[in-house]
Design an enzyme around this catalytic site. Structure first.
Site, short mmCIF file in Angstrom:
data_model
loop_
_atom_site.label_atom_id
_atom_site.label_comp_id
_atom_site.label_asym_id
_atom_site.label_seq_id
_atom_site.Cartn_x
_atom_site.Cartn_y
_atom_site.Cartn_z
CB SER A 9 -0.85 -0.01 1.28
OG SER A 9 -1.49 1.24 1.48
CE1 TYR A 50 -4.51 -1.93 4.96
CE2 TYR A 50 -3.25 0.07 4.52
CZ TYR A 50 -3.98 -1.01 4.07
OH TYR A 50 -4.17 -1.19 2.72
#
Ligand code: NAD
Length: 276
Positions: free
Chosen positions: A158, A171
């Site tokens: 990401s 995350y």
């Protein structure tokens, strides 16, 4: 995408002279993973699907791939937060197809809260799906790739594997960890035709992001469309979402002969997010 008998320097996968490649794509019942499964199937790869969802919908995805692309597709039901089930995913794939040539670690989840309010349980769950599952799939799939001298491992990290945002401790930590794992696997296999890379998408409009937009709209009492524009404006200079198709196309390129020297790196597909 077939196992080529001769090396060619073209962006296109080599002509089908032998067996089609076998690709495992985790979290491919939805969003980006489904886009990647479609893109690889369109290149002639056999596909191993995995992820949660309604069993009828999953069967329709599976049979749709077979019908549309004339490949074989199987679905393996396993919860990637459980190491034994992750191992099962690779074992079933090898049992059914004889090998795994391409491994795309895509499954992921999100949870948003400030660190002091982040429950330990959520932290463990998120790390197990977003990071540890990739260690276990790679651990199981690598020996076969090494034996055959070919492998393409692609980890869907990401923009949050490169930079941080508030309220996303687990995350961001998991995606930075995944980038680190990518580099080590690449180095350990650098002399073989086995590459390992991380794709770092910015915002892509999938159920994972839609949930964040809906929560923001509710919290701020604004229409969902406005929450969407606000989300993009904060991070993504292109002001548009990247698409699962764009990410699928990048995966196909990374699996091609032309990409054999690309290893241990991160490829951003984020509309300029991390250029700022
Ligand atoms: P999504 O929610 O649409 O899909 C996630 C997939 O993972 C689903 O198939 C789901 O069933 C599966 N999954 C989740 N937990 C699982 C578990 N325990 N076991 C098995 N399968 C599980 O999300 P998405 O946006 O398509 O995300 C795919 C990947 O891309 C994730 O790793 C995510 O972090 C990453 N990513 C997404 C964006 C974005 O903007 N959507 C941006 C950057 C990175």
């Amino acid at each position: 995408m077939a196992s080529p008998s001769k090396k060619k320097s073209s962006a296109k996968p080599a002509a089908k002279k032998s067996e089609p490649r076998v690709a495992v794509v985790t979290g491919s019942t939805s969003g980006i993973g489904l886009g990647i499964a479609n893109a690889l199937a369109a290149e002639g790869c056999h596909i191993v699907l995995n992820g949660f969802g309604d069993s009828k919908e999953i069967e329709s995805i599976r049979s749709g791939l077979e019908k549309t692309y004339k490949v074989r597709a199987i679905y393996v039901d396993c919860d990637l937060s459980k190491p034994a089930q992750v191992q099962k995913l690779i074992h079933v794939a090898e049992e059914k197809f004889g090998r795994v040539d391409i491994l795309v670690n895509n499954a992921g989840m999100q949870y948003v809260a400030p660190v002091q309010e982040f429950s330990g349980e959520k932290w463990e769950q998120l790390l197990s799906v977003n990071l540890s599952a990739s260690f276990y799939t790679i651990h199981e799939a690598l020996p076969g790739m090494q034996q055959r001298g070919f492998g393409r491992i692609i980890n869907i990290a990401s923009a949050h594997g490169l930079v941080a945002s508030k309220n996303k401790s687990a995350y961001v930590a998991s995606k930075h960890g995944l980038v680190g794992l990518t580099k080590v696997v690449a180095l350990e296999n650098a002399t073989a035709d086995i590459t390992c890379n991380a794709i770092c998408p910015g915002w892509v409009l999938t159920p994972l992001v839609q949930a964040q937009i809906d929560t923001n709209a509710e919290k701020e009492h604004i229409p969902v469309k406005d929450a969407e524009i606000k989300l993009l404006s904060e991070k993504q200079p292109s002001l548009r979402f990247a698409t699962p198709e764009e990410i699928g196309a990048l995966v196909v390129y990374l699996c091609s002969e032309s990409a054999r020297s690309i290893t241990g790196t991160t490829l951003s597909i984020d509309g300029g997010w991390t250029a700022q």
